[in-house]
Scaffold this motif. Structure first.
Motif, PDB file in Angstrom:
ATOM      1  N   LEU A  92       0.820  -1.212   0.000  1.00 38.99           N
ATOM      2  CA  LEU A  92       0.000   0.000   0.000  1.00 38.99           C
ATOM      3  C   LEU A  92       0.855   1.264   0.000  1.00 38.99           C
ATOM      4  O   LEU A  92       0.522   2.245  -0.671  1.00 38.99           O
ATOM      5  CB  LEU A  92      -0.946   0.001   1.203  1.00 38.99           C
ATOM      6  CG  LEU A  92      -2.132  -0.948   1.078  1.00 38.99           C
ATOM      7  CD1 LEU A  92      -2.932  -0.953   2.376  1.00 38.99           C
ATOM      8  CD2 LEU A  92      -3.021  -0.553  -0.077  1.00 38.99           C
ATOM      9  N   ALA A  93       1.942   1.242   0.734  1.00 43.54           N
ATOM     10  CA  ALA A  93       2.831   2.403   0.748  1.00 43.54           C
ATOM     11  C   ALA A  93       3.451   2.624  -0.629  1.00 43.54           C
ATOM     12  O   ALA A  93       3.524   3.758  -1.109  1.00 43.54           O
ATOM     13  CB  ALA A  93       3.916   2.223   1.808  1.00 43.54           C
ATOM     14  N   ALA A  94       3.873   1.553  -1.285  1.00 43.47           N
ATOM     15  CA  ALA A  94       4.453   1.673  -2.627  1.00 43.47           C
ATOM     16  C   ALA A  94       3.411   2.186  -3.616  1.00 43.47           C
ATOM     17  O   ALA A  94       3.713   3.037  -4.462  1.00 43.47           O
ATOM     18  CB  ALA A  94       5.014   0.323  -3.083  1.00 43.47           C
ATOM     19  N   ALA A  95       2.178   1.688  -3.515  1.00 39.75           N
ATOM     20  CA  ALA A  95       1.108   2.157  -4.403  1.00 39.75           C
ATOM     21  C   ALA A  95       0.798   3.630  -4.156  1.00 39.75           C
ATOM     22  O   ALA A  95       0.597   4.400  -5.099  1.00 39.75           O
ATOM     23  CB  ALA A  95      -0.148   1.310  -4.202  1.00 39.75           C
ATOM     24  N   ALA A  96       0.776   4.036  -2.908  1.00 39.57           N
ATOM     25  CA  ALA A  96       0.498   5.435  -2.584  1.00 39.57           C
ATOM     26  C   ALA A  96       1.601   6.337  -3.116  1.00 39.57           C
ATOM     27  O   ALA A  96       1.329   7.406  -3.677  1.00 39.57           O
ATOM     28  CB  ALA A  96       0.349   5.600  -1.074  1.00 39.57           C
ATOM     29  N   ILE A  97       2.855   5.923  -2.978  1.00 37.99           N
ATOM     30  CA  ILE A  97       3.970   6.720  -3.488  1.00 37.99           C
ATOM     31  C   ILE A  97       3.917   6.792  -5.012  1.00 37.99           C
ATOM     32  O   ILE A  97       4.128   7.854  -5.604  1.00 37.99           O
ATOM     33  CB  ILE A  97       5.311   6.143  -2.991  1.00 37.99           C
ATOM     34  CG1 ILE A  97       5.443   6.382  -1.484  1.00 37.99           C
ATOM     35  CG2 ILE A  97       6.493   6.761  -3.745  1.00 37.99           C
ATOM     36  CD1 ILE A  97       6.598   5.647  -0.853  1.00 37.99           C
ATOM     37  N   GLY A  98       3.598   5.676  -5.661  1.00 34.84           N
ATOM     38  CA  GLY A  98       3.475   5.659  -7.120  1.00 34.84           C
ATOM     39  C   GLY A  98       2.374   6.581  -7.611  1.00 34.84           C
ATOM     40  O   GLY A  98       2.549   7.312  -8.590  1.00 34.84           O
ATOM     41  N   LEU A  99       1.214   6.545  -6.957  1.00 31.68           N
ATOM     42  CA  LEU A  99       0.121   7.438  -7.338  1.00 31.68           C
ATOM     43  C   LEU A  99       0.490   8.897  -7.132  1.00 31.68           C
ATOM     44  O   LEU A  99       0.160   9.759  -7.950  1.00 31.68           O
ATOM     45  CB  LEU A  99      -1.139   7.099  -6.538  1.00 31.68           C
ATOM     46  CG  LEU A  99      -1.906   5.868  -6.984  1.00 31.68           C
ATOM     47  CD1 LEU A  99      -3.021   5.552  -5.998  1.00 31.68           C
ATOM     48  CD2 LEU A  99      -2.472   6.072  -8.371  1.00 31.68           C
ATOM     49  N   LEU A 100       1.169   9.176  -6.045  1.00 31.33           N
ATOM     50  CA  LEU A 100       1.580  10.541  -5.766  1.00 31.33           C
ATOM     51  C   LEU A 100       2.550  11.049  -6.832  1.00 31.33           C
ATOM     52  O   LEU A 100       2.407  12.168  -7.333  1.00 31.33           O
ATOM     53  CB  LEU A 100       2.218  10.620  -4.378  1.00 31.33           C
ATOM     54  CG  LEU A 100       2.563  12.000  -3.873  1.00 31.33           C
ATOM     55  CD1 LEU A 100       1.302  12.833  -3.720  1.00 31.33           C
ATOM     56  CD2 LEU A 100       3.286  11.903  -2.550  1.00 31.33           C
ATOM     57  N   ILE A 101       3.503  10.222  -7.212  1.00 41.56           N
ATOM     58  CA  ILE A 101       4.458  10.606  -8.257  1.00 41.56           C
ATOM     59  C   ILE A 101       3.747  10.796  -9.585  1.00 41.56           C
ATOM     60  O   ILE A 101       3.998  11.758 -10.318  1.00 41.56           O
ATOM     61  CB  ILE A 101       5.588   9.558  -8.370  1.00 41.56           C
ATOM     62  CG1 ILE A 101       6.492   9.642  -7.145  1.00 41.56           C
ATOM     63  CG2 ILE A 101       6.404   9.754  -9.648  1.00 41.56           C
ATOM     64  CD1 ILE A 101       7.509   8.532  -7.055  1.00 41.56           C
ATOM     65  N   ALA A 102       2.802   9.895  -9.913  1.00 43.25           N
ATOM     66  CA  ALA A 102       2.052  10.010 -11.169  1.00 43.25           C
ATOM     67  C   ALA A 102       1.236  11.296 -11.201  1.00 43.25           C
ATOM     68  O   ALA A 102       1.161  11.962 -12.240  1.00 43.25           O
ATOM     69  CB  ALA A 102       1.151   8.794 -11.347  1.00 43.25           C
ATOM     70  N   LEU A 103       0.636  11.657 -10.093  1.00 41.86           N
ATOM     71  CA  LEU A 103      -0.165  12.882 -10.064  1.00 41.86           C
ATOM     72  C   LEU A 103       0.695  14.137 -10.158  1.00 41.86           C
ATOM     73  O   LEU A 103       0.300  15.116 -10.784  1.00 41.86           O
ATOM     74  CB  LEU A 103      -1.005  12.925  -8.787  1.00 41.86           C
ATOM     75  CG  LEU A 103      -2.192  11.982  -8.757  1.00 41.86           C
ATOM     76  CD1 LEU A 103      -2.865  12.026  -7.396  1.00 41.86           C
ATOM     77  CD2 LEU A 103      -3.183  12.343  -9.839  1.00 41.86           C
ATOM     78  N   LEU A 104       1.855  14.104  -9.527  1.00 39.86           N
ATOM     79  CA  LEU A 104       2.706  15.286  -9.537  1.00 39.86           C
ATOM     80  C   LEU A 104       3.426  15.502 -10.862  1.00 39.86           C
ATOM     81  O   LEU A 104       3.746  16.631 -11.218  1.00 39.86           O
ATOM     82  CB  LEU A 104       3.730  15.204  -8.401  1.00 39.86           C
ATOM     83  CG  LEU A 104       3.145  15.285  -6.989  1.00 39.86           C
ATOM     84  CD1 LEU A 104       4.244  15.108  -5.955  1.00 39.86           C
ATOM     85  CD2 LEU A 104       2.431  16.608  -6.782  1.00 39.86           C
TER      86      LEU A 104
END
Length: 179
Positions: A92-104
């Motif tokens: 979940l932490a990896a997915a959250a970081i990936g989504l955050l990077i994709a959005l930014l």
């Protein structure tokens, strides 16, 4: 997409908070236990004299005493966090970081207008080098022709160049049918 990223971050935070809360802590219990110790002491003293025989016997008994004894025991309720919980948290932490990077890093409005016009001009130049002539042009598209063939060249918001052949129209000197 932003809402999905926010929900994923919130869920990861809840799971991490739950995992931290389940990590055990030590409980200390102090209790006083009564202990009974019984001490019996008997002392016998015999004395014999040469004069008329007399025997003196002295006996003393010590009564039992009760002394409180304090016992301290430490009891641990920590059973440890299971491995699968840590794996879920890591995923979940990896997915959250990936989504955050994709959005930014995602471009919000696509390619800037001047870059799109630059790409369109490059496509027009390429087609004119192959014998096509420019018939008309707008900010994001152009109509080219070669003989009786016509096509449109356009650039979309992402900067991709699209070409599409237009239906062939007869020359102006062809006779038309009337009804």
């Amino acid at each position: 997409m932003k809402l999905l990223a926010l929900v994923a971050l919130f869920g990861a935070g809840l799971l991490m908070a739950g995992a931290v809360a389940t990590v055990g802590s030590a409980d200390t219990t102090t209790e006083t236990l009564p202990t009974t110790s019984t001490v019996v002491e008997t002392t016998t003293v015999e004395q014999t004299t040469t004069e008329p025989a007399t025997t003196v016997v002295t006996t003393s008994t010590v009564t039992p005493t009760t002394a409180p004894q304090t016992t301290t025991s430490t009891e641990s309720t920590s059973s440890g966090t299971q491995t699968w919980v840590w794996i879920v948290i890591a995923v979940l932490a990896a997915a959250a970081i990936g989504l955050l990077i994709a959005l930014l890093t995602r471009r919000g409005g696509g390619m800037p207008e001047n870059e799109r016009q630059h790409r369109l001009q490059g496509a027009i130049d390429s087609w004119t080098a192959q014998g096509w002539a420019l018939l008309s042009e707008t900010a994001d598209s152009a109509v080219l022709h070669r003989g009786s063939e016509q096509m449109t060249v356009s650039v979309d918001a992402a900067g991709r160049i699209n070409t599409r052949a237009l239906p062939t129209q007869p020359p102006d000197d062809w006779p038309t049918r009337s009804r």
